[in-house]
Design an enzyme around this catalytic site. Sequence first.
Site, PDB file in Angstrom:
ATOM      1  N   SER A 239       0.837  -1.187   0.000  1.00 39.22           N
ATOM      2  CA  SER A 239       0.000   0.000   0.000  1.00 39.22           C
ATOM      3  C   SER A 239       0.881   1.249   0.000  1.00 39.22           C
ATOM      4  O   SER A 239       1.649   1.453  -0.930  1.00 39.22           O
ATOM      5  CB  SER A 239      -0.959  -0.044   1.194  1.00 39.22           C
ATOM      6  OG  SER A 239      -1.961   0.946   1.088  1.00 39.22           O
ATOM      7  N   ASP A 331      -9.260  -4.780  -5.844  1.00 38.84           N
ATOM      8  CA  ASP A 331      -8.761  -3.795  -4.885  1.00 38.84           C
ATOM      9  C   ASP A 331      -9.678  -2.569  -4.920  1.00 38.84           C
ATOM     10  O   ASP A 331      -9.764  -1.878  -5.927  1.00 38.84           O
ATOM     11  CB  ASP A 331      -7.325  -3.402  -5.249  1.00 38.84           C
ATOM     12  CG  ASP A 331      -6.641  -2.569  -4.177  1.00 38.84           C
ATOM     13  OD1 ASP A 331      -7.350  -1.877  -3.420  1.00 38.84           O
ATOM     14  OD2 ASP A 331      -5.398  -2.600  -4.111  1.00 38.84           O
ATOM     15  N   HIS A 366      -7.319  -5.523  -1.548  1.00 37.87           N
ATOM     16  CA  HIS A 366      -6.163  -4.674  -1.275  1.00 37.87           C
ATOM     17  C   HIS A 366      -5.117  -5.342  -0.395  1.00 37.87           C
ATOM     18  O   HIS A 366      -3.922  -5.256  -0.658  1.00 37.87           O
ATOM     19  CB  HIS A 366      -6.653  -3.386  -0.608  1.00 37.87           C
ATOM     20  CG  HIS A 366      -5.571  -2.380  -0.357  1.00 37.87           C
ATOM     21  ND1 HIS A 366      -4.927  -1.717  -1.383  1.00 37.87           N
ATOM     22  CD2 HIS A 366      -5.016  -1.925   0.791  1.00 37.87           C
ATOM     23  CE1 HIS A 366      -4.024  -0.890  -0.881  1.00 37.87           C
ATOM     24  NE2 HIS A 366      -4.055  -0.999   0.434  1.00 37.87           N
TER      25      HIS A 366
END
Length: 408
Positions: A239, A331, A366
């Site tokens: 991330s 995601d 994600h």
Amino acid sequence: MSQTIPPILSVLPTRALVDEKFKVLVENLPAGSPVTLHSLHHSEDKDYWEAYAHYISDHRGTVSVAEDLSFGGTYTGIEPMGLLWSMRPVPGSRTGLRLRKMDVRSPMLVNISVYSGHIAEGFREQPPLASVLTERWYMAPGVRRIDIKEKGVRGTLFIPPGPGPFPGLMDMWGGGGGLLEYRSALLASRGYVSLALEYFSPGELQSADLEFKYFEAAFNIVKDHPQVIPDRVGLFGLSLGAVVTMCLAAESTITKPRCCVCVSGSHIFPRGETLSGIHKLMARNSHKARVDENNHHIWRDLNLPITSDLSMKVDVRRINCPMLLVNGHDDQNTPAVESAEDVAQMMHAAGNDHLLTRLHYPDTGHLIEPPYSPHFRATNFIMESTKAKDEMHQKHVILLKWNFSKET
């Protein structure tokens, strides 16, 4: 189910690393008997997580989770590790929970039980036919855990057992901040000196130059360690950590990293900006945010369409080490797949596309965790408020879609 010989439940190995498979076997059942396999874990946050599956014993009175079909439960089909990856909070639990290990010096304890019949609730109200307690570890025996507080750097260094030297990694998590050690502990268990870096505290580092110096100092702590091979140190980010990884590989003065691994990240990052600038960018684009049918916040549109303005992106054309991008097609937090496509085009234009490898997983969200980690569709995410009037900051706890494939 009436019988004189009690069923025998075996789980092998009962003590293992979290990325190792186990074999669950039930024997001494009557042929054709319906049974339910159940797993239960009491988390460090004092929440209970469970999974269960319905099986029918074969002609020998045996159920093998690795070989037999589950006909119902939290998973179906042949899923050797389904009793782990399909764990979910028990009914009545708090919402938005995420299961993660904070103290890697102790194992995750998972109790595996077998019950008579096909049941979906009331596991605590009836006695199991048999139970086995298993230990799932992130840190292998002999791994050393060292607190790092030097040169302004905060984190935890994990060193594999043995004389070394070993390859090294700087391990960076995302915008939630804090110190997460379990991935680094597992990497050290597999032969890498790994620094779990604590790096994100909004407003802490007031300039991009200071932030670069912080990460460069952390990288050099790994590279200069006597048990690390200095020219075999890589960067690993998830991330926001993936954004940092790309920035360091493309823009910083650190000695060329051996490789970069970027999970669920993006190269959208204004030049000369601090990490806090990502939150400013999000606030400016907050009108693009959406919610799903459960009022879970979806952020992926905030950076779409991918800009053509090079000043708003990491100049990945300058990356000259192998880079692996790992992304999920579902995601809902980051447009990671679209970003990866643009990264590929930029590196191709620079003649560096031979350095790039992309892995895309369908139906994956994600947060891509170590193998057999429990799945969840959404989780609480705490974000520090900077302006009360900003739409993105009105709620201190928001929900994001975070799900991932059991194969990752």
